[in-house]
Every structure is written in structure tokens, then in C-alpha cells.
Motif scaffolding. Sequence first.
Motif, PDB file in Angstrom:
ATOM      1  N   ALA A 251    -139.498 -26.067  45.015  1.00  0.00           N
ATOM      2  CA  ALA A 251    -138.445 -25.930  44.007  1.00  0.00           C
ATOM      3  C   ALA A 251    -137.365 -24.997  44.538  1.00  0.00           C
ATOM      4  O   ALA A 251    -137.648 -24.116  45.358  1.00  0.00           O
ATOM      5  N   ALA A 252    -136.132 -25.170  44.093  1.00  0.00           N
ATOM      6  CA  ALA A 252    -135.064 -24.256  44.482  1.00  0.00           C
ATOM      7  C   ALA A 252    -135.427 -22.864  43.975  1.00  0.00           C
ATOM      8  O   ALA A 252    -135.887 -22.721  42.843  1.00  0.00           O
ATOM      9  N   PRO A 253    -135.277 -21.843  44.832  1.00  0.00           N
ATOM     10  CA  PRO A 253    -135.701 -20.502  44.427  1.00  0.00           C
ATOM     11  C   PRO A 253    -134.852 -19.915  43.293  1.00  0.00           C
ATOM     12  O   PRO A 253    -135.293 -19.015  42.589  1.00  0.00           O
ATOM     13  N   PHE A 254    -133.641 -20.393  43.170  1.00  0.00           N
ATOM     14  CA  PHE A 254    -132.767 -19.863  42.105  1.00  0.00           C
ATOM     15  C   PHE A 254    -131.608 -20.819  41.868  1.00  0.00           C
ATOM     16  O   PHE A 254    -131.321 -21.681  42.698  1.00  0.00           O
ATOM     17  N   GLU A 255    -130.999 -20.648  40.707  1.00  0.00           N
ATOM     18  CA  GLU A 255    -129.738 -21.341  40.428  1.00  0.00           C
ATOM     19  C   GLU A 255    -128.618 -20.339  40.614  1.00  0.00           C
ATOM     20  O   GLU A 255    -128.786 -19.153  40.310  1.00  0.00           O
ATOM     21  N   LEU A 256    -127.494 -20.819  41.111  1.00  0.00           N
ATOM     22  CA  LEU A 256    -126.416 -19.867  41.399  1.00  0.00           C
ATOM     23  C   LEU A 256    -125.101 -20.285  40.760  1.00  0.00           C
ATOM     24  O   LEU A 256    -124.675 -21.431  40.868  1.00  0.00           O
ATOM     25  N   THR A 257    -124.489 -19.323  40.074  1.00  0.00           N
ATOM     26  CA  THR A 257    -123.126 -19.499  39.594  1.00  0.00           C
ATOM     27  C   THR A 257    -122.234 -18.605  40.443  1.00  0.00           C
ATOM     28  O   THR A 257    -122.560 -17.433  40.647  1.00  0.00           O
ATOM     29  N   VAL A 258    -121.180 -19.177  40.963  1.00  0.00           N
ATOM     30  CA  VAL A 258    -120.276 -18.408  41.813  1.00  0.00           C
ATOM     31  C   VAL A 258    -118.992 -18.138  41.037  1.00  0.00           C
ATOM     32  O   VAL A 258    -118.367 -19.072  40.532  1.00  0.00           O
ATOM     33  N   VAL A 259    -118.635 -16.864  40.919  1.00  0.00           N
ATOM     34  CA  VAL A 259    -117.430 -16.529  40.152  1.00  0.00           C
ATOM     35  C   VAL A 259    -116.398 -15.866  41.047  1.00  0.00           C
ATOM     36  O   VAL A 259    -116.689 -14.894  41.746  1.00  0.00           O
ATOM     37  N   TYR A 260    -115.197 -16.436  41.011  1.00  0.00           N
ATOM     38  CA  TYR A 260    -114.079 -15.826  41.723  1.00  0.00           C
ATOM     39  C   TYR A 260    -113.130 -15.256  40.686  1.00  0.00           C
ATOM     40  O   TYR A 260    -112.645 -15.970  39.805  1.00  0.00           O
ATOM     41  N   VAL A 261    -112.867 -13.958  40.786  1.00  0.00           N
ATOM     42  CA  VAL A 261    -111.918 -13.330  39.870  1.00  0.00           C
ATOM     43  C   VAL A 261    -110.531 -13.395  40.504  1.00  0.00           C
ATOM     44  O   VAL A 261    -110.301 -12.844  41.578  1.00  0.00           O
ATOM     45  N   ASP A 262    -109.641 -14.088  39.838  1.00  0.00           N
ATOM     46  CA  ASP A 262    -108.311 -14.323  40.391  1.00  0.00           C
ATOM     47  C   ASP A 262    -107.351 -13.235  39.914  1.00  0.00           C
ATOM     48  O   ASP A 262    -106.977 -13.184  38.740  1.00  0.00           O
ATOM     49  N   SER A 263    -106.984 -12.368  40.829  1.00  0.00           N
ATOM     50  CA  SER A 263    -106.077 -11.284  40.461  1.00  0.00           C
ATOM     51  C   SER A 263    -104.687 -11.523  41.037  1.00  0.00           C
ATOM     52  O   SER A 263    -103.895 -10.589  41.165  1.00  0.00           O
ATOM     53  N   SER A 264    -104.397 -12.777  41.374  1.00  0.00           N
ATOM     54  CA  SER A 264    -103.126 -13.048  42.054  1.00  0.00           C
ATOM     55  C   SER A 264    -101.910 -12.685  41.193  1.00  0.00           C
ATOM     56  O   SER A 264    -100.832 -12.424  41.728  1.00  0.00           O
ATOM     57  N   CYS A 265    -102.094 -12.617  39.871  1.00  0.00           N
ATOM     58  CA  CYS A 265    -100.944 -12.273  39.022  1.00  0.00           C
ATOM     59  C   CYS A 265    -100.398 -10.888  39.347  1.00  0.00           C
ATOM     60  O   CYS A 265     -99.232 -10.598  39.100  1.00  0.00           O
ATOM     61  N   LEU A 266    -101.252 -10.022  39.946  1.00  0.00           N
ATOM     62  CA  LEU A 266    -100.789  -8.677  40.290  1.00  0.00           C
ATOM     63  C   LEU A 266     -99.991  -8.668  41.588  1.00  0.00           C
ATOM     64  O   LEU A 266     -99.251  -7.733  41.859  1.00  0.00           O
ATOM     65  N   PHE A 267    -100.192  -9.685  42.389  1.00  0.00           N
ATOM     66  CA  PHE A 267     -99.623  -9.654  43.737  1.00  0.00           C
ATOM     67  C   PHE A 267     -98.405 -10.547  43.881  1.00  0.00           C
ATOM     68  O   PHE A 267     -97.634 -10.406  44.809  1.00  0.00           O
ATOM     69  N   THR A 268     -98.255 -11.517  42.980  1.00  0.00           N
ATOM     70  CA  THR A 268     -97.093 -12.399  43.065  1.00  0.00           C
ATOM     71  C   THR A 268     -96.012 -11.853  42.157  1.00  0.00           C
ATOM     72  O   THR A 268     -96.297 -11.315  41.090  1.00  0.00           O
ATOM     73  N   PRO A 269     -94.771 -11.970  42.608  1.00  0.00           N
ATOM     74  CA  PRO A 269     -93.668 -11.479  41.776  1.00  0.00           C
ATOM     75  C   PRO A 269     -93.672 -12.191  40.427  1.00  0.00           C
ATOM     76  O   PRO A 269     -93.979 -13.377  40.335  1.00  0.00           O
ATOM     77  N   ARG A 270     -93.340 -11.439  39.408  1.00  0.00           N
ATOM     78  CA  ARG A 270     -93.351 -11.977  38.059  1.00  0.00           C
ATOM     79  C   ARG A 270     -92.178 -12.933  37.839  1.00  0.00           C
ATOM     80  O   ARG A 270     -91.049 -12.643  38.241  1.00  0.00           O
ATOM     81  N   SER A 271     -92.457 -14.047  37.232  1.00  0.00           N
ATOM     82  CA  SER A 271     -91.362 -14.948  36.893  1.00  0.00           C
ATOM     83  C   SER A 271     -90.856 -14.558  35.500  1.00  0.00           C
ATOM     84  O   SER A 271     -91.617 -14.073  34.673  1.00  0.00           O
ATOM     85  N   PRO A 272     -89.562 -14.735  35.288  1.00  0.00           N
ATOM     86  CA  PRO A 272     -88.988 -14.268  34.028  1.00  0.00           C
ATOM     87  C   PRO A 272     -89.609 -14.937  32.790  1.00  0.00           C
ATOM     88  O   PRO A 272     -89.804 -14.295  31.764  1.00  0.00           O
ATOM     89  N   ASP A 273     -89.915 -16.217  32.889  1.00  0.00           N
ATOM     90  CA  ASP A 273     -90.570 -16.841  31.728  1.00  0.00           C
ATOM     91  C   ASP A 273     -92.056 -16.881  31.995  1.00  0.00           C
ATOM     92  O   ASP A 273     -92.520 -17.398  33.010  1.00  0.00           O
ATOM     93  N   ASP A 274     -92.836 -16.293  31.086  1.00  0.00           N
ATOM     94  CA  ASP A 274     -94.267 -16.333  31.344  1.00  0.00           C
ATOM     95  C   ASP A 274     -94.937 -17.504  30.652  1.00  0.00           C
ATOM     96  O   ASP A 274     -96.034 -17.413  30.162  1.00  0.00           O
ATOM     97  N   SER A 275     -94.232 -18.599  30.600  1.00  0.00           N
ATOM     98  CA  SER A 275     -94.862 -19.804  30.073  1.00  0.00           C
ATOM     99  C   SER A 275     -95.967 -20.263  31.019  1.00  0.00           C
ATOM    100  O   SER A 275     -96.929 -20.901  30.619  1.00  0.00           O
ATOM    101  N   ASP A 276     -95.777 -19.917  32.287  1.00  0.00           N
ATOM    102  CA  ASP A 276     -96.752 -20.316  33.300  1.00  0.00           C
ATOM    103  C   ASP A 276     -97.939 -19.369  33.354  1.00  0.00           C
ATOM    104  O   ASP A 276     -98.417 -19.008  34.420  1.00  0.00           O
ATOM    105  N   GLU A 277     -98.366 -18.943  32.233  1.00  0.00           N
ATOM    106  CA  GLU A 277     -99.495 -18.025  32.136  1.00  0.00           C
ATOM    107  C   GLU A 277    -100.727 -18.595  32.843  1.00  0.00           C
ATOM    108  O   GLU A 277    -101.003 -19.784  32.763  1.00  0.00           O
ATOM    109  N   ASP A 278    -101.445 -17.710  33.528  1.00  0.00           N
ATOM    110  CA  ASP A 278    -102.694 -18.084  34.163  1.00  0.00           C
ATOM    111  C   ASP A 278    -102.552 -19.274  35.115  1.00  0.00           C
ATOM    112  O   ASP A 278    -103.245 -20.267  35.005  1.00  0.00           O
TER     113      ASP A 278
END
Lengths: 403, 412
Positions: free
Chosen positions: B95-122
Motif C-alpha cells: 500500500a502507498a505509505p501516505f497520501e500527499l497534498t502539496v501546497v504552494y503559497v503564492d506570494s507573487s502579489c508582493l513582488f509584482t508591481p501593483r496595477s491600478p485596477d485591482d479587478s485582477d485580484e488573485d
Amino acid sequence: MAPALCAICKTGRALIKRPKNHTKLCKSCFINIFEDEVHHTITSSQLFYPGEKVAIGASGGKDSTVLASVLKTLNERHGYGLELVLLSIDEGIKGYRDDSLETVKKNAVEYDMPLLVVGYDELYGWTMDQVVETIGKKGNCTYCGVFRRQALDRGAKMLGIRHVVTGHNADDVAETVLMNLLRGDLSRLSRSTSIVTGDNKSEVKRSKPLKYSYEKEIVLYAHHKKLEYFSTECIYSPEAFRGSARTLIKQLERVRPSAILDIVRSGEDMARLVPGESASSCGGCKSKTETPVAAPEDDAGGCGSSNGRNPGGEMAAMDKQLRENEEAEGLEVDITKLVLESKNRQKEKQRDSATKNGGGNPKPTTRQVLGKCQRCGYMSSQDTCQACTLLEGLNKNRPQIQI
Amino acid sequence: MESQPVAGSLTRPCIKCRAQEATLDSRSQTVCRDCFAKFISNKCIKQIGILGKEIRTPQGSTRRYLLGLSLGVSSTVLLHLLSENVEFQLARSRAAPFELTVVYVDSSCLFTPRSPDDSDEDKPDPITAETLEQLRQRYPRFTFQRVPLATALGLRTIDWSTIPGLTAAPSPSPSQTTRLLSLFDHLPSAAARADILHILTRHLLVSSAQTAGCHALLLGHSTTALAELTLSETAKGRGFALPWQINDGPLSVASYPASVPPASLLVYHPLRDILRKELAIYTALTSPPLTPASPSHGAGNNGSIEMTPRPGVVVSHKDVSIDDVMFRYFAEIEGNYPSVVANVARTTGKLLRLLGGGEADGEPKQGLCGLCGLCGMPRDEVGDRRWRGELGIGEGEKGGGLCYGCERSTRG
């Protein structure tokens, strides 16, 4: 552009940006706040009692010069009732100590404090020049370093003084914390941050009233108070670990000025986490446990290591040692583990208690027990302290004619 | 080794198997690629084994782990090693020894310049989205999730009332991302921003693990990363919480407002016995090679985060974080004195986990009094009492449920 005004008095011109937190202050407010903070340290840690005779370990350098000046000021301002004495050590190296001793002498006159100079010859029967004559130039640092660490205590004892204050500053303490982390030396880590080493029962206790003062502020204080000091930079390169830690601290300070103080704070807190240690950083406070006893040998201090001559040598040596340990570990067979595995139920039980233990704290490590040297009575974890051991070797080689 | 005649024909046989050419240096031994990879894999599997023994599951149910993936070297290697382990077991029809969920936390909003309209949220960062998709295809047995950093604002594991940047009333109903950026703008320095980013990322991983019903959170910290963490947390004034951060074991997770007692989650670092430079070598040994994102891109739970300055800002020491300083420092030490690095992590592991700064009773305290509202680590009440009003710093400020280090990062 109008000149910025002092953040405290709002009237004086802000000429000083405090290294500690970058507030802009005028000259007199800076001097006041520096003194107030040292006063706070002294009172909150209850360093002194009225009428106490205190020797200031004076090297003529900036730290001890500022310490002497601040203590004199505070003693008068707040009525500590201390009897302050300058205590200097003369290693007996012709043409080396002379200049700095001159500075101490001037300070003694200016601060109106008695000055006592104790030589290695009086303390140990040997001047450094004589030591070098006997053992040669190689390896004499070991002697100087070991002798220096005890000299203040021995000197004070000779003069009947039971409390020596030294000029160790926040940078020195922070450096020691990082150095001991790098060296993986937990028992030193637990002792290095205490403001007082030794306690009321020991013959001579030591304390560091400038423990929370930044080196840069000490320099500024000396500058604005026009104090005269002698730059006593150690002529030998510092130990590799200390040098490495020092560079790191300077970089951290640039990124976040409070980092030095934050490291001191971390160091104090971690002292309580060392298995088997109940050390508290606060010497004077009434703790249920015994007052912390830290071996003075662990004190921060630049010079003193024989390994220091080739930078990196100490680190390389440790790296090699560790690697050899790792290799040896691989060859060992854990017999106890094999026995346990046969007793499965017992093991299960153990695991239960381990998980209950909030993360399974590791077993306490063995710690050094602090005792006294059988010869000189100085604090030591061995039967004979380092200085006496070295002296024994020296005296064996001394020509018999001397007796 | 006469039985292996192949060795004779090799110019430099591998010290372990003697069957292949040694091309790599592994802890002052010359080894072949296969033996190097096996060495790395064994170190990791050993830790996974220790974790497996900690968790007892009812018959028929599998262990569930969550892996924090930063897309950097360490966590990418860990992902691969975990997959290898599962495939190995399955290939032997276990049997598989474990089940795995992989989570990537996306913090790119801090590193990309802010666009004036935040309609493009997330909006996911296109490069990382692609990398994530490739990994999803490469490791189909695992579940992958991308979590935007801004969702941290909805977490109940943080006591938001303790954080100054948020209590200052923001504009009416702003988007999560706007609120997050405003929080980061309120922070006093680059060092503080990097620190808070670490903390929020960790919180998101912890609560994702809870939501997914995982037994343990796996973090990719190498020996080097743990040594770095030791010294950088010390420099941030969080020495007291170090044993909780560095060691493997159960961690209390609070929930605010404090109505229920804190939950407990196992946090493990399976790569704790492997140096970062060894992991970097390993990335080239798999087939196809692993392609981690450069450490400066995005943020993770390990390695360095370089806060990319906004355009037009000159890079100075003001833009450098404490974590950056440590990253560089240890890169140098790791090269010359690897055992010293290993020793730092090992010794810190010996420090005790105390609660409230008091006695080491080990028993988790009931209620939340002992935990910091932001980093979630136990607070050192003994030390706080001693440092109250210490030397002109923090004078007159009331302790607001934060530990010393978080107080420093949020208020300067």
C-alpha cells in the motif's frame, strides 16, 4: 532646510542619530539617555549595594574609560554610595602596556579615583617577558590569555575588593551568543549572557553594567564627553569563531539596528532552555533557584586564543573533529536499542510518554560542575584551574637558582 | 573487493559500490551518481520512517501529509523523494505509505508591481503556474494546491487584533490583496516584511494541513536552512521559540477568537540531515532533472526570500532582510565547514521546549495565554517581564499579545 530638532527635548538641534534605534537627538539628551539606560540596568539588576567597594577593570580602552566616567557620574547623581577604584593589569610586556597605562593614570586623576596597578609578576611570579624568554614566542598567547582572565579577580582579591565591573558591551555579548551557537556550545551559551558572574558567596563577583550599551554609542559618548582613551585593539587576530560572529553582527546591525539587542534578548531566553541549567540572566532578582553562577573563564574578551593566529584555523579544526565524530558514529552499534527492540511493549510505553511530553524534550546533557581550583581557590570546573596548570609547567622549567 | 573485477577498469571507482566511476564528492568521499542519490534518499526516508511511527492510524486508513512547496531547491527535491518512496512501495505491491497534498503559497502579489485596477485580484503568476502544472503532471498521485498569500487574512490561527497595520481602518471593503499590501506597507522595514511573509506562509501551510485533515506538515528545510533559521530567529529576538521551530514534533495551533483550546499538528523536516549544496547536486541526478525556481523568485518556507525592490528603488542595506544576511553567511560556511553547519542545527535541537518561559512541565497549557498572536509560537513571559521598559526600547508600550520578535517586526 531647518535643522531637525531633538526628538526628546524638542529644542536642541538633533546632531546625533542614535545607533541603537536611529532616533535623532541633541548632544545633551543623548548623554542623558545613555546614562539613564546604564542606571536602569544597574537598578533593575541590583548590581550594587550602598557602601560597596567596586573595582573598575581599566585597560585604558574606550569601554572601560566610558564605564568609569558613567559610574562616577551615576554614583554622584543617584547616591549609590559606591567606593570606586580603578584596577589595571600590567602584563609586563615592555613597550606595549605603557601607553594605555598612561591613559588610565590620566583618567584616575580626572575622575579622582585611586588607581591600582597589579602586575603579572605580583600575581603569578612571572611577567610576560619572562614567559616569552622561557617558552619562546610561539604559544605564549595561551599564557597571556589565561592569566589575563584571572588577573582582575586575583588583583581584586589581593586588594580586598569583592566586586569587579568590566566594560563588556552589548556587541560583545551578542557576539558571544552567536559564537556559542556556531560552536554548538550550549553550556557556555547558558552562561555567557548573565550580567553577573559569580555570586555573593564567591570571593570576587564580576558584572557588566554596559551589557545593554551599543559599542557605537559608547564611542559616541566618549567623543561627546571628550573622554580620553587609548585604542587597545588586540594585536593578534581574534579567534575565528569570534571574528566570524563579529562580522555577522555588523551586517545584521546595518539591516536592523535593534538586532544586537535582540540577540542579547534571545541569548538570555535561550539560557533558560539549556537542559540542566537554571540560569537566569538577571543576577540580582530574587529567583527561587540559586543565583546563576557563571564561570568567569567564559567571559567575552577579544584576545586570548592561541588558535587565533591563522584565521579560520579554529573553524577548520572543529569541522575536521566533527567529521571524524560522524564517521565514528557510523561504526558504533547501539546495544541498548537492540535490547529495547525485543521488548516491544516497553518501547510502546516509552513512545506514549514521549508524545505526551509536548514534543519530547531531549534528555538533559551532562553539564560542567563548577568548583574551585584546589590551589588558588579561583572558580574552575577542573581540580586545578588553567592558570595554575600553566604555572606549574612554567615553574618546573625555572632554574633552581631562584629558590 | 576482488569479487568485483569491474573496479580495476575504472580510473576512480566509487568508494561505496566500486562498480561505477566516482564523479561526485559526498562528505569527503568520492562516489558515483547512483550512490549519491541513494545517500540523499536514505537520509530522507529515515526521517519519514520516524514520522510514520509517530502516527497510529486505524486499520485501512492511510497517513496523510501536507508538503509545503516553495518551488525552490529543497522542497522540490523533497517532493521528488516522497514520490520515489510511494512508487517504490507500490512497485512492490504494497500500500502507498501516505497520501500527499502539496501546497504552494503564492506570494507573487508582493513582488509584482501593483496595477491600478485591482479587478485582477488573485491572478496567479504565469511562470509559477506553469511550473506547478508540470509538477502536477510529473507526480499524478499527489494533490496540488495553489494558495494565494492574501487568503492568510481570513485565517483564524492569527490574532489579527494584535497587528497594527490592519487595525488602522482601511478603505471601505477593500479586496484581500489590497488589504495585504497595505499590511506590508505598514511594516517598518524590509527585514520585517520578509519576516512577516515567512510567518504568513507558515500559517497558510499549517491551516491547509488542518483543513485537509493531514497528520503532519512536511517542510523542506535542509541542514543549512535549519542552521540559518537558528541564527536568524536568534537575531530577531525569538531565541525562546527556537526549539519549537527547529525540532520535529507536535506544535500547538491556536484559533481566534479563543473559544476552543489549541489544536496540535506534527511538523517535520525530513531533509534535516542533508546540506543545501547536496540537494542542489541532487536536482541534476533525477531523470528528467528537477528544475526548481530560483530562490529569489517567490517565497517559500525555506531558503532566502529577496524582497524584490519596487522599480526605481536603489538596492541598499535597507532592502536586505535578516534572512538574506544569514543565507549569504551560511552559503560561505557551508562551502568550507559543512560539519559546523550541521552542528548548529544539531545543538539547537537539544534546547528545551518551554511554555510561558516557566517550568518545563511539558504539558501543553490550556488556553491561549502562552502563544504569540502572530507567529503562533509560545511566548516567553518570564523574559517579557524582565525586559519590560528595558533601556528605552518599548518603554510605555503595552504588550499586546505578541512575542518580542513579532513586536519588533510589526512596530519596529
